[in-house]
Design a protein around this motif. Structure first.
Motif, PDB file in Angstrom:
ATOM      1  N   TRP A 162       0.970  -1.161  -0.019  1.00  0.00           N
ATOM      2  CA  TRP A 162      -0.146  -0.034   0.152  1.00  0.00           C
ATOM      3  C   TRP A 162       1.014   1.327   0.019  1.00  0.00           C
ATOM      4  O   TRP A 162       1.902   1.328   0.782  1.00  0.00           O
ATOM      5  CB  TRP A 162      -0.835   0.022   1.150  1.00  0.00           C
ATOM      6  CG  TRP A 162      -2.141  -0.598   1.045  1.00  0.00           C
ATOM      7  CD1 TRP A 162      -2.750  -1.683   1.894  1.00  0.00           C
ATOM      8  CD2 TRP A 162      -3.179  -0.018   0.291  1.00  0.00           C
ATOM      9  NE1 TRP A 162      -3.735  -1.831   1.497  1.00  0.00           N
ATOM     10  CE2 TRP A 162      -4.199  -1.210   0.395  1.00  0.00           C
ATOM     11  CE3 TRP A 162      -3.336   0.531  -0.782  1.00  0.00           C
ATOM     12  CZ2 TRP A 162      -5.490  -1.034  -0.210  1.00  0.00           C
ATOM     13  CZ3 TRP A 162      -4.495   0.807  -1.465  1.00  0.00           C
ATOM     14  CH2 TRP A 162      -5.393  -0.017  -1.212  1.00  0.00           C
ATOM     15  N   LYS A 163       0.400   2.273  -0.616  1.00  0.00           N
ATOM     16  CA  LYS A 163       0.899   3.455  -0.616  1.00  0.00           C
ATOM     17  C   LYS A 163       0.513   4.087   1.121  1.00  0.00           C
ATOM     18  O   LYS A 163      -0.809   3.583   1.239  1.00  0.00           O
ATOM     19  CB  LYS A 163       0.603   4.597  -1.559  1.00  0.00           C
ATOM     20  CG  LYS A 163       1.210   4.030  -2.949  1.00  0.00           C
ATOM     21  CD  LYS A 163       0.921   4.989  -4.285  1.00  0.00           C
ATOM     22  CE  LYS A 163      -0.524   4.784  -4.449  1.00  0.00           C
ATOM     23  NZ  LYS A 163      -1.210   4.958  -5.604  1.00  0.00           N
ATOM     24  N   ASP A 176      -3.056   5.526   1.172  1.00  0.00           N
ATOM     25  CA  ASP A 176      -4.505   4.408   1.157  1.00  0.00           C
ATOM     26  C   ASP A 176      -4.307   3.929   2.734  1.00  0.00           C
ATOM     27  O   ASP A 176      -5.542   3.102   2.725  1.00  0.00           O
ATOM     28  CB  ASP A 176      -4.120   3.487   0.138  1.00  0.00           C
ATOM     29  CG  ASP A 176      -4.256   4.226  -1.215  1.00  0.00           C
ATOM     30  OD1 ASP A 176      -4.359   3.273  -2.231  1.00  0.00           O
ATOM     31  OD2 ASP A 176      -4.558   5.105  -1.439  1.00  0.00           O
ATOM     32  N   VAL A 221      -7.836   4.071   4.014  1.00  0.00           N
ATOM     33  CA  VAL A 221      -8.980   2.905   3.306  1.00  0.00           C
ATOM     34  C   VAL A 221      -8.888   1.388   3.824  1.00  0.00           C
ATOM     35  O   VAL A 221      -9.958   0.894   4.327  1.00  0.00           O
ATOM     36  CB  VAL A 221      -8.713   2.606   1.610  1.00  0.00           C
ATOM     37  CG1 VAL A 221      -9.765   2.133   1.123  1.00  0.00           C
ATOM     38  CG2 VAL A 221      -8.714   4.212   1.225  1.00  0.00           C
ATOM     39  N   SER A 279      -7.120 -10.139  -0.799  1.00  0.00           N
ATOM     40  CA  SER A 279      -7.913  -9.516  -2.309  1.00  0.00           C
ATOM     41  C   SER A 279      -6.614  -9.012  -2.981  1.00  0.00           C
ATOM     42  O   SER A 279      -6.530  -9.234  -4.324  1.00  0.00           O
ATOM     43  CB  SER A 279      -8.805  -8.474  -2.024  1.00  0.00           C
ATOM     44  OG  SER A 279      -9.852  -8.746  -1.195  1.00  0.00           O
ATOM     45  N   ARG A 280      -5.781  -8.235  -2.355  1.00  0.00           N
ATOM     46  CA  ARG A 280      -4.799  -7.716  -3.363  1.00  0.00           C
ATOM     47  C   ARG A 280      -3.883  -8.808  -3.723  1.00  0.00           C
ATOM     48  O   ARG A 280      -3.356  -8.666  -4.840  1.00  0.00           O
ATOM     49  CB  ARG A 280      -3.896  -6.614  -2.436  1.00  0.00           C
ATOM     50  CG  ARG A 280      -4.915  -5.415  -1.955  1.00  0.00           C
ATOM     51  CD  ARG A 280      -4.048  -4.451  -1.348  1.00  0.00           C
ATOM     52  NE  ARG A 280      -2.833  -4.098  -2.099  1.00  0.00           N
ATOM     53  CZ  ARG A 280      -2.960  -3.200  -3.207  1.00  0.00           C
ATOM     54  NH1 ARG A 280      -3.928  -2.539  -3.714  1.00  0.00           N
ATOM     55  NH2 ARG A 280      -1.460  -2.757  -3.946  1.00  0.00           N
ATOM     56  N   ILE A 339      -4.637 -11.809  -4.437  1.00  0.00           N
ATOM     57  CA  ILE A 339      -5.143 -12.679  -5.494  1.00  0.00           C
ATOM     58  C   ILE A 339      -5.030 -11.644  -6.629  1.00  0.00           C
ATOM     59  O   ILE A 339      -4.931 -12.000  -7.864  1.00  0.00           O
ATOM     60  CB  ILE A 339      -6.558 -12.724  -5.255  1.00  0.00           C
ATOM     61  CG1 ILE A 339      -6.683 -13.824  -4.146  1.00  0.00           C
ATOM     62  CG2 ILE A 339      -7.463 -13.471  -6.421  1.00  0.00           C
ATOM     63  CD1 ILE A 339      -8.201 -13.968  -3.637  1.00  0.00           C
ATOM     64  N   ALA A 340      -5.498 -10.444  -6.624  1.00  0.00           N
ATOM     65  CA  ALA A 340      -5.289  -9.201  -7.513  1.00  0.00           C
ATOM     66  C   ALA A 340      -4.087  -9.292  -8.310  1.00  0.00           C
ATOM     67  O   ALA A 340      -3.873  -9.322  -9.712  1.00  0.00           O
ATOM     68  CB  ALA A 340      -5.568  -8.126  -7.208  1.00  0.00           C
ATOM     69  N   ARG A 341      -2.954  -9.386  -7.608  1.00  0.00           N
ATOM     70  CA  ARG A 341      -1.766  -9.513  -8.126  1.00  0.00           C
ATOM     71  C   ARG A 341      -1.297 -10.715  -9.084  1.00  0.00           C
ATOM     72  O   ARG A 341      -0.909 -10.547 -10.233  1.00  0.00           O
ATOM     73  CB  ARG A 341      -0.461  -9.311  -7.073  1.00  0.00           C
ATOM     74  CG  ARG A 341      -0.020  -7.959  -7.063  1.00  0.00           C
ATOM     75  CD  ARG A 341       1.196  -7.913  -5.725  1.00  0.00           C
ATOM     76  NE  ARG A 341       0.922  -8.711  -4.884  1.00  0.00           N
ATOM     77  CZ  ARG A 341       1.743  -9.585  -4.470  1.00  0.00           C
ATOM     78  NH1 ARG A 341       2.610  -9.791  -5.306  1.00  0.00           N
ATOM     79  NH2 ARG A 341       1.503 -10.269  -3.494  1.00  0.00           N
ATOM     80  N   LEU A 361      -3.652 -12.502 -10.537  1.00  0.00           N
ATOM     81  CA  LEU A 361      -4.516 -12.307 -11.672  1.00  0.00           C
ATOM     82  C   LEU A 361      -3.645 -11.137 -12.719  1.00  0.00           C
ATOM     83  O   LEU A 361      -3.767 -11.474 -13.711  1.00  0.00           O
ATOM     84  CB  LEU A 361      -5.992 -11.919 -11.380  1.00  0.00           C
ATOM     85  CG  LEU A 361      -6.775 -13.076 -10.682  1.00  0.00           C
ATOM     86  CD1 LEU A 361      -7.919 -12.277 -10.099  1.00  0.00           C
ATOM     87  CD2 LEU A 361      -7.071 -13.840 -11.487  1.00  0.00           C
ATOM     88  N   MET A 410      -1.138 -13.046 -14.593  1.00  0.00           N
ATOM     89  CA  MET A 410      -1.678 -13.985 -16.096  1.00  0.00           C
ATOM     90  C   MET A 410      -1.941 -12.973 -17.315  1.00  0.00           C
ATOM     91  O   MET A 410      -1.933 -13.572 -18.274  1.00  0.00           O
ATOM     92  CB  MET A 410      -3.000 -14.341 -15.459  1.00  0.00           C
ATOM     93  CG  MET A 410      -2.799 -15.672 -14.615  1.00  0.00           C
ATOM     94  SD  MET A 410      -4.557 -16.135 -14.047  1.00  0.00           S
ATOM     95  CE  MET A 410      -5.727 -16.344 -15.373  1.00  0.00           C
ATOM     96  N   GLN A 411      -2.267 -11.866 -16.776  1.00  0.00           N
ATOM     97  CA  GLN A 411      -2.508 -10.788 -18.061  1.00  0.00           C
ATOM     98  C   GLN A 411      -1.013 -10.554 -18.702  1.00  0.00           C
ATOM     99  O   GLN A 411      -0.690  -9.363 -18.609  1.00  0.00           O
ATOM    100  CB  GLN A 411      -3.372  -9.501 -17.696  1.00  0.00           C
ATOM    101  CG  GLN A 411      -3.870  -8.986 -18.733  1.00  0.00           C
ATOM    102  CD  GLN A 411      -5.181  -9.588 -19.300  1.00  0.00           C
ATOM    103  OE1 GLN A 411      -5.681 -10.622 -18.535  1.00  0.00           O
ATOM    104  NE2 GLN A 411      -5.475  -9.556 -20.715  1.00  0.00           N
ATOM    105  N   GLY A 456       0.023 -10.077 -21.713  1.00  0.00           N
ATOM    106  CA  GLY A 456      -0.056  -9.294 -22.987  1.00  0.00           C
ATOM    107  C   GLY A 456       0.557 -10.098 -24.301  1.00  0.00           C
ATOM    108  O   GLY A 456       0.411  -9.372 -25.417  1.00  0.00           O
ATOM    109  N   TYR A 467      -2.723 -15.594 -24.483  1.00  0.00           N
ATOM    110  CA  TYR A 467      -4.527 -15.506 -24.721  1.00  0.00           C
ATOM    111  C   TYR A 467      -5.093 -16.452 -25.183  1.00  0.00           C
ATOM    112  O   TYR A 467      -6.019 -17.296 -24.824  1.00  0.00           O
ATOM    113  CB  TYR A 467      -4.805 -13.944 -25.242  1.00  0.00           C
ATOM    114  CG  TYR A 467      -4.289 -13.099 -24.588  1.00  0.00           C
ATOM    115  CD1 TYR A 467      -3.508 -12.968 -23.208  1.00  0.00           C
ATOM    116  CD2 TYR A 467      -4.416 -11.592 -24.854  1.00  0.00           C
ATOM    117  CE1 TYR A 467      -3.158 -11.939 -22.405  1.00  0.00           C
ATOM    118  CE2 TYR A 467      -4.137 -10.406 -24.109  1.00  0.00           C
ATOM    119  CZ  TYR A 467      -3.434 -10.908 -22.892  1.00  0.00           C
ATOM    120  OH  TYR A 467      -2.883  -9.293 -22.469  1.00  0.00           O
ATOM    121  N   ALA A 473      -5.059 -19.539 -23.264  1.00  0.00           N
ATOM    122  CA  ALA A 473      -6.235 -19.744 -22.276  1.00  0.00           C
ATOM    123  C   ALA A 473      -7.147 -20.030 -22.754  1.00  0.00           C
ATOM    124  O   ALA A 473      -8.119 -20.897 -22.302  1.00  0.00           O
ATOM    125  CB  ALA A 473      -6.172 -18.276 -21.547  1.00  0.00           C
TER     126      ALA A 473
END
Lengths: 482, 643, 203
Positions: free
Chosen positions: B585-586, B589, B592, B605-606, B608-610, B612, B615-616, B618, B623, B626
């Motif tokens: 976190w900065k 934040d 929050v 959550s964060r 998992i977000a990382r 995910l 996985m993207q 580019g 793709y 997948a």
């Protein structure tokens, strides 16, 4: 062979003729005709929308049963036409500021819209495919419209290649189904599967899976979603705005019609697949968006999540589910268009910004814009009493009544997670120290769209009855017997 | 038509001031919003006379809202005695706060925005009290939550205000979750969310059970408890109270309107409104009693050792809300609403008075740096004195009647919970008198402890601020004496009509009229004793409190740190989340995560977000892969399923 | 007997060609193998009695599309080897996915059954080759039964045209173009001037 009843396809005919006339206008005008063509396109779309509405929702087919109009198609078409008209309106200012005015731009949107209308009215796999390709081809070109930008061309290329792959899957599935069932017409397929008592040959099921995969790509559902973030980010912003509304509605409507129409008898077979796709989309949409710093990318993940919610309506497989889906789409349309109107106004010293941090302190420099975006974000997060809450509410209601408790619970949980990133935007706007403010004034068209969408989102909260009634009627037409 | 005007005029004001603030100007926004609220306030008087005194109920359907199967909700206004009382309280306090804000906020840069928020809040509050079904009530409920969020964070340049706003929002969401589940429960059981339908069907569902986890549960108990969780969040009851003191970061008029007089009492109102359901669940009533009484004593102890003038009053509010709840718990709904009304007047008076003090002291809020200013601001002093005496419960001021009625009702209810509530309430009454005295003495008397620069600037507030205080003071003096006959006295049955349902064996108010004399005397006695102790400790022996504090160090620190609730929550929920999420976190934040942390998922959550995000990649072929893997696994799944 | 042999020859060559298209190192070879695939596919069509489709395949795909590919490959000097770097890395997964799909499809098609009751009621049964040739049969349905699809396909081609022009046409200033109309419109009067020049003197 009797003459096909052209009057049923009158809106589509008018649209294609109008588009060609505008093409001539653009090609033969000496000066830059973009603005004129755009305005006329919007007028044309508006007129066509009125016509679609005027044609009524009685079920009827033409062109040898390949083209169908019914209440469902009418509802979806009006949404699509509205979304396209809004997208063109939003683009004009952008085209002029970026010095990218080409009169083909609105025309491609018109042709894409035509493709979408053909998709929702398709009553045959070949008609479906033709409509889908017309739409997709226009979208590929639009994605790469900013041809001097590496990002945009990359987005266009990625979209094109993966789209071709998805089309291949769809075609393969359709040919399997044709091979096993002997027909491509939706009405006939439905009869064939009815005769098979919902226990068709395994090959048909495989075909259905491939068709579903192809369609899932078009709506951007997991695991066929990978193109979405890159294309959303890379494409020019007004094009992204267009992508996020009209094609989503069309593809979801198409998916609904295919799944519940010809494959309605196979509900037990495909339901679990749709449930899986829906869960995966909701979860991915909720979690992957958290780390995003680019607001267009964030909206891409948001759209993936929203498709997940919408698919709950399909998975419910009931009239109530379709009604929920249509309500959801209608509300989503205004939320996303409004949000993109704000994004298009994020301009600093003539440059378009896309960072979430750039919104810091917006409530101070442009309170009205901040308020509008806050309304959209709260609504997208599904916080009552805004319209987004009702969209989710009707979807979850259908899921619960359909016995899909897991889906409803997961939906609620992921919407809590996604509320986090929507509210982060609100927090950035209202509580962070202001950075440099955006250019003023905001263009009149964008301001109007922002205000109008916000008003709709708020008004739908207070008087949702007409929308609900309309969606109810439209949903009924997919379930003719009861 | 009158009813519609009362509810929607504030909305009109909010819209005009909020959206067209630039055109009407600050002055215009102030005049417009204030006068519209004023009209609403005036109109609510004849409504009160007609509905509450004349007897009867008015229902004004507005329009159709949601319809889905048997789920049918319309917008409608329902005005009965309970609502009429709330209309008077909300509109008049809001009117006074609007007027006061004209003076208080005159330095601020966003006056139009402030007035707009205040009016918006008033609209949602009116919507809440006039609703005729649970969903509309929920609409108002969320609306006041939103307005409160906006107003607490009004000075968004202060990080503490941001943090407080988010804390209030998140803690309230916890309560709202319970409330929403309660509404679902009601719909599940009664097939309706319409008050009339639910209440009519209440008796026949009295013994209904629901089965889950393999056990039968008394349905109305479950529903009542869920609704009460919602009320706890909004009314800052023990456990979900942590946001209220922090909410004092907002401008003082906001504290007076939202966090003293109206919004925090919404929970009390809601439970009173749902009395036909609560009455059928002894368990729920007992829980309400115990939570209320515990909050009353908890907040009173904390209030005794705080040094921020607004926080003292905030804890006092928390404590008084506890009184209202245990009154409800012993079925003395009338007494609870009576206290709600009197409390609204004297607590708004105290807050606005505190605002006047802060104004005079150049924005100083710590009472240790005040003192000796009563000569300079005589009006404020006199009005604060009235408010404090009313709060302490000295006859014939308003607080006396309502508070004593509550204590007597608790005593009269006999049960163990009632007895607990009675003794805790009595003890809290003593502490209330004590901290009120402490506040007055430290703020106004003794030697000035502020620096000369501040002292030189001490000045009386302008008339536009004193005027509302005087009006509220009149209420604080007279409201109890005038209204006791209707609320809790001989005319109460005719007055309340059908608005409140009390089962035959539960009428503690009637029983309270026949109690031994010492019970009635006790409350006044402890109040006087509390004041006496306060005067003794802080006027005649100013050294003693410090001595006591060091002598009973652990207890003092326990109270000073608010029973370590924030630390406990921090340790249980926020810390683990922080530990996992640190470095990701900065710093900006942090506020929050502090808010989101309580449900413990932020850092996960964060993470998992990382993943995910990784996985993207580019790469196009990733793709495509997948997609192929996706379709292949779906096909495989089918093949396996079909065997 | 002979058609069966022909079928297996065409089919085997087509599959082999397909493998070579993706495995050939030189992109020009890839395109040439693609042409081979097209030819074999045309042969398969012929075996089915669809001579029109076979000819169209040869003319359009071999004659136009594949040749266009060749031009593109030759004119764009792209290092295709670089493109293929990741190829081996993902080969195992790709092969695995492909294999799984293949096994599953074989399992399913092992029990092929073209729904018998449908065959009779097909919307447009193939007419007897004796009475009507293939091209004529297509022509009969293309503009009647499939009018909608035919027109829609036309619109798709139009969009493809617009898209190509939009993405590739660049109008550069200062480029001289031949304008035939202007050239024809010029008359000798505008451009020629006849002057008498005295011999020995300058103009």
């Amino acid at each position: 062979m009797e003459m096909p009843n052209l009057s049923l396809a009158l809106p589509e005919l008018l649209l294609v003729l109008g588009a060609m006339a505008l093409l001539m206008l653009g090609a033969f005008r000496k000066d830059d005709a973009t603005r004129t063509v755009s305005l006329l396109s919007v007028a044309l779309l508006g007129f066509v929308a009125l016509m679609v509405w005027g044609l009524g929702g009685e079920r009827a087919t033409t062109f040898g049963g390949m083209f169908v109009i019914d209440g469902f198609a009418r509802f979806a078409k009006v949404l699509i036409l509205a979304a396209s008209a809004l997208a063109i309106t939003m683009s004009v200012g952008w085209l002029e500021r970026e010095k990218l005015s080409r009169f083909e731009y609105p025309l491609l949107m018109l042709f894409a819209t035509l493709g979408m209308m053909m998709m929702v009215s398709a009553n045959d796999f070949i008609a479906l495919y033709v409509g889908l390709e017309l739409q997709s081809l226009s979208l590929y070109v639009l994605a790469a419209y900013q041809r001097d930008s590496v990002k945009a061309t990359e987005a266009g290329l990625k979209y094109f290649v993966l789209g071709a792959l998805a089309s291949g899957m769809l075609l393969y599935g359709a040919s399997l189904i044709y091979g096993f069932a002997g027909t491509t017409g939706f009405t006939q397929l439905s009869q064939v599967f009815h005769a098979a008592h919902g226990q068709p040959h395994a090959g048909v099921i495989i075909g259905v899976v491939f068709v579903l995969a192809g369609l899932a790509f078009k709506v951007g559902a997991v695991p066929f979603h990978m193109w979405t973030p890159d294309v959303y980010e890379g494409s020019p912003t007004p094009v992204t705005a267009f992508f996020s509304a009209a094609p989503k509605i069309a593809a979801l409507a198409l998916l609904t019609r295919v799944m519940l129409g010809p494959f309605g008898e196979l509900f037990a077979q495909w339901q679990q697949i749709v449930i899986l796709i829906s869960i995966a989309s909701m979860v991915l949409g909720a979690f992957a968006a958290i780390n995003q710093t680019n607001i267009k990318r964030l909206m891409a993940y948001s759209s993936i999540g929203n498709v997940g919610y919408a698919l709950i309506g399909v998975a419910a497989g009931s009239e109530e589910g379709v009604r929920g889906l249509l309500i959801y789409l209608a509300i989503y349309l205004f939320m996303t268009v409004g949000t993109f109107a704000v994004i298009l106004s994020m301009r600093q010293k003539g440059r378009l910004l896309e960072g979430i941090d750039d919104l810091a302190g917006l409530s101070r420099s442009q309170p009205m814009m901040a308020l509008a975006l806050a309304i959209f974000m709260f609504s997208l997060a599904g916080i009552p009493p805004l319209a987004g809450f009702f969209g989710k509410f009707y979807i979850f209601l259908a899921a619960v009544n359909g016995g899909l408790f897991t889906l409803a619970v997961l939906g609620v949980l992921t919407s809590v997670v996604s509320a986090y990133y929507y509210l982060r935007i609100v927090k950035v706007m209202y509580f962070d120290d202001p950075v440099e403010s955006f250019d003023r004034p905001v263009s009149r068209a964008l301001g109007l769209i922002m205000a109008g969408s916000a008003a709709v989102v708020v008004l739908l909260t207070i008087v949702p009855a007409p929308l609900v009634a309309g969606a109810q009627e439209a949903a009924k037409s997919l379930f003719p017997t009861g | 038509m009158v009813y519609i005007a009362i509810v929607f005029l504030p909305l009109l004001g909010a819209i005009v001031a909020g959206l067209f603030g630039r055109w009407v100007g600050d002055r215009g926004a102030q005049i417009l919003t204030t006068s519209l609220i004023g009209v609403s306030a005036m109109l609510s008087v004849p409504v009160f006379i007609k509905i509450a005194l004349g007897g009867g109920t008015a229902v004004v359907p507005l329009m159709h809202w949601i319809s889905s199967g048997t789920f049918d909700v319309s917008w409608a206004l329902k005005i009965d005695t309970l609502t009429a009382v709330m209309l008077i309280v909300v509109n008049w306090v809001s009117f006074m706060v609007h007027v006061y804000s004209i003076g208080y906020m005159h330095h601020d840069t966003s006056i139009a925005r402030f007035q707009s928020y205040l009016s918006l809040f008033t609209f949602f509050m009116l919507m809440l009290v006039t609703s005729d079904n649970l969903v509309q009530l929920f609409f108002g409920w969320e609306g006041v939550g939103l307005a409160s969020y906006l107003l607490i964070g009004f000075w968004y340049e202060k990080p503490s205000a941001n943090a407080a706003a988010i804390k209030a929002f998140v803690v309230n969401r916890v309560g709202d979750f319970g409330f929403a589940l309660g509404i679902f429960g009601v719909y599940y059981l009664f097939d309706s969310v319409q008050f009339d339908v639910i209440f009519a069907a209440g008796p026949e569902k009295a013994d209904a059970v629901v089965t889950f986890f393999g056990t039968d549960w008394h349905a109305l108990t479950i529903i009542s408890l869920l609704l009460f969780v919602g009320a706890m969040g909004k009314s800052a009851q023990l456990g979900l109270h942590t946001w209220l003191p922090d909410a004092m970061e907002g401008p003082t008029p906001v504290s007076a309107l939202i966090h003293a007089a109206t919004m925090v009492t919404a929970g009390v109102f809601m439970v009173a409104r749902m009395s036909p359901l609560f009455e059928y669940s002894e368990t729920a009533l007992t829980v309400v009693t115990i939570v209320g009484a515990s909050t009353a004593i908890f907040a009173a102890t904390v209030g005794c050792v705080q040094n921020d003038i607004k926080r003292i009053i905030a804890y006092s509010t928390c404590s008084q809300l506890g009184y209202m709840f245990f009154a409800i718990g012993v079925s003395a709904y009338e007494a609870a609403i009576f206290h709600l009304m009197t409390h609204a007047f004297f607590k708004a008076l105290l807050f606005l008075g505190a605002g006047s003090v802060i104004h005079a002291m150049s924005d100083e809020q710590d009472i240790r740096r005040m003192g000796g200013i009563w000569r300079h601001i005589k009006w404020t002093y006199a009005l604060m004195l009235v408010g404090s005496v009313a709060l302490a419960g000295i006859p014939p001021f308003a607080g006396f009647y309502s508070k004593h009625m509550i204590l007597e009702a608790a005593y009269a209810s006999q049960g163990a919970a009632g007895t607990y509530a009675f003794w805790m309430g009595t003890l809290a009454a003593f502490l209330t008198a004590f901290y009120s005295t402490r506040l007055l003495v430290l703020t106004f008397h003794g030697k000035p402890r502020a620096n000369e620069h501040v002292m030189a600037h001490v000045h009386e507030s302008p008339m536009v601020m004193i005027g509302p205080l005087v009006v509220l003071a009149v209420g604080a003096v007279l409201a109890g004496l005038v209204a006791k006959g209707w609320f809790i006295g001989d005319f109460r049955e005719a007055f309340w009509g059908d608005a409140i349902v009390v089962l035959a064996g539960h009428d503690t108010i009637e029983a309270a009229h026949h109690l031994p004399g010492w019970v009635g005397m006790l409350g006044t006695t402890v109040a006087v004793a509390g004041i006496g102790t306060g005067v003794l400790l802080y006027v005649f022996a100013p050294g003693v409190p410090g001595l006591l504090a060091s002598l009973f160090g652990p207890i003092y620190r326990f109270f000073l740190n608010k029973w370590y609730f924030d630390e406990l929550y921090g340790m249980l929920f926020v810390k683990p989340a922080f530990a996992l999420g640190r470095g990701l976190w900065k710093s900006g934040d942090g506020a929050v995560i502090d808010g989101i942390g309580p449900d413990g998922v932020a850092s996960a959550s964060r993470d998992i977000a990382r993943r995910l995000g990784r996985m993207q990649t580019g790469y196009l072929y990733h793709y495509a892969f997948a997609m192929l893997i996706g379709v292949a696994s779906f096909v495989t799944w089918f093949i396996i399923r079909m065997g | 007997m002979i058609p069966a042999i022909m079928f297996y020859v065409f089919a085997a060559l087509a599959v082999a060609g397909g493998v070579m298209v993706i495995s050939a190192r030189n992109p020009v070879h890839s395109v040439l193998f693609l042409i081979m695939v097209f030819f074999n596919a045309a042969g398969l069509f012929l075996l089915l009695g669809a001579e029109f489709l076979a000819m169209v395949l040869v003319i359009v795909y071999v004659g136009a599309v594949a040749v266009l590919f060749l031009f593109v490959v030759m004119m764009l000097d792209i290092n295709f080897l670089k493109f293929r770097e990741g190829f081996l890395q993902y080969l195992p997964i790709g092969a695995l996915v492909g294999l799984v799909l293949l096994v599953e499809l074989v399992m399913v098609f092992g029990s092929w059954a073209f729904a018998p009751e449908i065959a009779a009621g097909l919307a447009a049964p193939t007419p007897d080759a004796q009475t009507m040739n293939n091209t004529e049969a297509l022509g009969r349905v293309l503009y009647t039964q499939y009018l909608y699809l035919f027109q829609a396909a036309g619109v798709i081609l139009l969009v493809a045209m617009i898209g190509t022009i939009l993405l590739t046409l660049r109008q550069r200033p200062g480029v001289r173009k031949q304008v035939v109309a202007d050239q024809l419109a010029r008359s000798a009067k505008d451009t020629l001037e006849v002057r008498k020049i005295p011999s020995g003197g300058g103009i």
